[in-house]
Design a protein around this motif. Structure first.
Motif, PDB file in Angstrom:
ATOM      1  N   THR A  95       0.860  -1.186   0.000  1.00 28.10           N
ATOM      2  CA  THR A  95       0.000   0.000   0.000  1.00 28.10           C
ATOM      3  C   THR A  95       0.888   1.226   0.000  1.00 28.10           C
ATOM      4  OG1 THR A  95      -1.694  -1.182   1.254  1.00 28.10           O
ATOM      5  CG2 THR A  95      -1.815   1.236   1.224  1.00 28.10           C
ATOM      6  N   ILE A 106       0.017  -0.235   7.850  1.00 27.20           N
ATOM      7  CA  ILE A 106      -0.412  -0.598   6.493  1.00 27.20           C
ATOM      8  C   ILE A 106       0.664  -0.278   5.457  1.00 27.20           C
ATOM      9  CG2 ILE A 106      -1.508   1.616   5.895  1.00 27.20           C
ATOM     10  CD1 ILE A 106      -3.751  -0.008   4.570  1.00 27.20           C
ATOM     11  N   TYR A 146       4.005   3.328  -8.606  1.00 28.13           N
ATOM     12  CA  TYR A 146       2.975   3.617  -7.606  1.00 28.13           C
ATOM     13  C   TYR A 146       2.489   5.055  -7.702  1.00 28.13           C
ATOM     14  CZ  TYR A 146       3.586  -0.911  -5.462  1.00 28.13           C
ATOM     15  OH  TYR A 146       3.617  -2.246  -5.235  1.00 28.13           O
ATOM     16  N   THR A 193      -1.411   5.933  -8.023  1.00 22.90           N
ATOM     17  CA  THR A 193      -2.036   6.834  -7.057  1.00 22.90           C
ATOM     18  C   THR A 193      -2.791   7.947  -7.760  1.00 22.90           C
ATOM     19  OG1 THR A 193      -0.278   6.361  -5.493  1.00 22.90           O
ATOM     20  CG2 THR A 193      -1.620   8.288  -5.041  1.00 22.90           C
TER      21      THR A 193
END
Length: 815
Positions: free
Chosen positions: A748, A783, A810, A814
């Motif tokens: 994450t 997380i 990422y 995002t």
């Protein structure tokens, strides 16, 4: 005013030094010319006089030869005259006997006369008719073939006395028959010849000797070299005295001359000359002083002239004494510092290698463990990479120090060249595959099979050039090309192959300004990220090694298109090689993607001898899981006792140990009958090549440098124990991809702002700040822990491209 006076004083001092230097040059040059002229004149006069003296000594041997030749010629004429008389031609011994006996008394030089029938039976004036046969005598065979001859001395079968036969064929009265009807010969003692030879002298303690056609002594002062009835004379061609053996060979070959050599333990002149009438040769041994004593007056004059010259040179040398002393002090200080630096680096290298052996050994053990989680495996891999990087740095600095101190030497071995190159290619193919680029190998079709080369240093050169090409290439390919420029002539003689090795890449290229610096120590070119991957010593060492091999490295490059490095070598051809090729420690090896988990057959016992428990533990934990029975010993004495008791299949031993070191252990093992053939691998952190060669000369089978590389160790064990490995079955590609997808899906990422900040830090190469962000993200929320952990691992590899690829992916997701 003061400044002006100082300038004048400096100018006068400079002129004064210049005048002194000119005067010294003129005096020194004149002295040198006179000295050389005097020396050359002395040498010419001495050589001319010595030549006359040697000729005079040689004339003494000629005198003796002439006297013997004349005496033998008269005897031969007498024998041939008697052989042509009707009495001898009748072959009727009852008629010939009284006539020949009277001739023996009249001539008074012959021991007896003898008539021999064609079948070898004979009668002579000493024993009458004989039941013996001389058909096998060489002089009889020559005479019955129609040739007069003089024999070598022999023991008479009828009288048992050493004699010389002067033989001639007996011709038939019939004009129609040309074949001899028998042989007539007169036998003489060697007494007269001995008198002549013994009369040859040239000063005190000189002596003469004569040899026959077999190199056996006819006359010799040493009775042990003379034949007797009970014991034949030994041939001087077969005695242990090398110089006397050489002279005998020349005499048997009917050569002549006068030489200075060591005879009877002292330097002596030997003059030798063959006879024409017989197949013998006469020599005269003359003490050196008997000839050269007449040169003493000339030598005395030369000594006086030399003394005067030395005095003049000494005076000139004293003028320069102060400057020379200062120069010697500076050189001594530099040598001392250089020696101290080399010793320090060598000892420090040994001390660093010992703990590195434990670090890298344990890392390799952990990486081979299937029970270790992937997270920990990644950290262990970083430990192994950092340790290897540190080891490379240590080796590079040590090599550079050896080169600067002129202590690095090349040690050539015979090697199977295709296998040697293939081992290097396999290593580079794996590295290129890991980076996602193509590696192309283009060998020549006529590549030599066996060559004689320093395997370790040539591998170091090629791996450095190929490794740099792979490191600086992100897209495209690296090409390794070997061409045979010149081959040895096909005349059966060992020649040299001329090879050109070329490494081309499609990488980032090098600017013209940087090309002039790439071979300087500690100089690194290119972007900062890639500089962090090396030591800045590789190319400097590589070029020095190639120059030691008699060549040089050439390079051409274009920015954005790639670079090309090449060099040419002349490598001798070899036939005594092993396949596969030898590596730095004995065998070619390349990192394998397959993991060894055991071997076929019954277990083997391996004895590990090392005073450091961590070194023993590394070997034990590496080998025991594969099925080996590993026994440990903490010193050489304990190791010898265990070896005698257990009789292991293989011993791995350190060199520096208490109570009994590795050298003494190897020596004791090789002198213990029940285990003298045991296989021995020497494993040491010593960087002194003398220790490596000494351990192998003492009886070691192979040398393994610490820190130990597991693939290298297993390849050596495989070779000596003839093992067939069992490999771990690889995981199917589908499962690997599935695991990778699952692992990626669990990550994450943080916010877009944080990702952008991380991208900025990665672009600047600020890996410490990235590591702090990873810790901060992990503390903010659990997380983010998987993402932070992956980011941390990439940052610790100092690979900017990997981090940017990871973060960009990422960042896009995002957005």
């Amino acid at each position: 005013m003061i400044q002006q006076n100082s300038s004048l004083l400096a100018f006068d001092k400079k002129n004064h030094l210049s005048r002194n230097l000119l005067i010294r040059f003129i005096l020194g040059g004149t002295t040198l010319i006179v000295s050389i002229s005097a020396y050359l004149s002395y040498q010419a006069a001495r050589n001319l006089m010595l030549k006359d003296l040697r000729h005079s000594a040689f004339l003494e041997v000629q005198r003796g030869n002439s006297e013997i030749e004349e005496w033998l010629h008269v005897r031969q004429v007498e024998v041939e005259t008697l052989a042509n008389t009707s009495t001898v031609r009748s072959l009727n011994w009852s008629v010939a006997e009284p006539y020949l006996k009277s001739e023996v008394k009249r001539i008074n030089e012959f021991f007896f006369f003898q008539i021999v029938n064609p079948d070898g039976s004979f009668s002579n004036t000493k024993v009458g008719r004989s039941d013996k046969n001389i058909q096998d005598r060489n002089y009889f065979q020559k005479a019955i073939a129609g040739k007069s001859n003089i024999s070598d001395p022999f023991i008479s079968r009828s009288t048992g006395i050493p004699l010389i036969a002067i033989a001639t064929p007996i011709s038939s009265n019939s004009a129609s028959s040309s074949s001899p009807i028998g042989v007539f010969h007169g036998n003489v003692r060697v007494d007269h010849i001995a008198e002549v030879v013994n009369s040859l002298q040239y000063g005190t303690n000189s002596y003469a000797f004569a040899l026959n056609s077999q190199g056996e002594a006819i006359i010799y002062p040493n009775s042990a070299l003379m034949s007797t009835v009970e014991k034949p004379a030994p041939s001087l061609l077969k005695i242990s005295d090398r110089n006397l053996n050489a002279i005998a060979q020349r005499m048997v070959n009917k050569q002549q001359g006068i030489e200075l050599m060591e005879i009877d333990g002292t330097k002596q002149y030997v003059a030798y000359l063959p006879l024409q009438a017989a197949n013998w040769s006469v020599a005269l041994v003359i003490p050196r002083q008997n000839i050269e004593s007449r040169l003493q007056f000339l030598d005395l004059i030369a000594l006086i002239v030399g003394g005067l010259t030395a005095t003049m040179i000494t005076v000139l040398w004293q003028v320069q004494a102060f400057e020379q002393r200062e120069l010697k002090k500076s050189k001594a200080a530099a040598d001392t510092a250089n020696h101290a630096k080399s010793e320090f680096l060598a000892n420090m290298s040994h001390e660093l290698r010992t703990p590195l052996n434990g670090i890298l050994g344990c890392a390799q053990i952990l990486l081979r463990s299937s029970a270790l989680p992937k997270q920990e495996q990644y950290h262990v891999n970083i430990i192994e990479q950092c340790g290897s990087h540190l080891l490379t740095l240590i080796n590079d600095i040590l090599d550079l120090s050896k080169i600067e101190a002129k202590k690095l030497e090349l040690h050539s071995d015979d090697v199977h060249f295709p296998s040697f190159i293939q081992g290097i290619v396999e290593i580079c193919q794996i590295r290129a595959k890991q980076k996602g680029i193509l590696f192309v190998y283009k060998p020549a079709s006529n590549l030599p099979t066996g060559v004689n080369v320093d395997v370790k240093r040539l591998r170091q050169v090629l791996l450095n050039l190929l490794g740099n090409a792979i490191k600086f290439t992100d897209q495209g390919q690296v090409t390794f090309n070997i061409e045979v420029i010149e081959q040895p002539a096909s005349d059966g003689q060992t020649g040299k192959h001329r090879l050109r090795c070329t490494v081309e890449d499609t990488g980032i290229g090098i600017t013209p300004a940087e090309l002039s610096k790439i071979f300087l120590p500690f100089e690194q070119v290119g972007d900062k990220k890639r500089q962090a991957e090396g030591t800045g010593l590789g190319l400097a060492i590589t070029r020095q090694l190639v120059q030691m091999m008699g060549s040089d490295i050439h390079v051409k490059s274009q920015i954005g298109q790639g670079s090309s490095f090449w060099f040419e070598l002349e490598i001798p051809e070899a036939t005594d090689y092993f396949q596969p090729a030898m590596s730095t420690t004995g065998y070619a090896y390349a990192s394998s993607e397959k993991q060894i988990i055991g071997f076929e057959g019954s277990p083997y016992t391996i004895l590990m001898v090392d005073d450091r428990w961590e070194n023993r533990t590394v070997i034990t934990d590496l080998l025991q899981p594969l099925g080996f029975n590993v026994v440990e010993a903490s010193n050489g004495k304990e190791g010898l006792e265990i070896a005698i008791a257990l009789k292991p299949d293989l011993i791995i031993t350190d060199l520096l140990m208490p109570e009994m070191d590795g050298f003494e252990l190897i020596k004791q093992l090789r002198h213990t009958p029940e285990i003298q053939d045991v296989l021995i691998i020497v494993s040491s952190a010593s960087v002194f090549e003398a220790d490596q060669h000494r351990s192998l000369q003492a009886g070691g089978n192979a040398f393994l440098t610490k820190p130990i590389h597991v693939d290298e160790l297993l390849h050596i064990i495989e070779h000596y124990l003839n093992l067939v490995w069992i490999y771990k079955q690889s995981q199917p590609e589908g499962e690997k991809a599935k695991e990778a997808t699952t692992a990626t899906a669990q990550l994450t990422p943080p916010s877009a702002q944080v990702l952008q900040e991380l991208v900025t830090l990665a672009t600047k190469g600020n890996f410490n700040a990235i590591l702090k962000w990873a810790d901060q993200l992990e503390e903010t929320d659990t997380i983010f822990a998987p993402f932070a952990n992956e980011l941390r691992q990439l940052a610790r590899q100092f690979d900017e491209d990997l981090i940017l690829t990871f973060l960009t992916k990422y960042a896009v997701e995002t957005v």
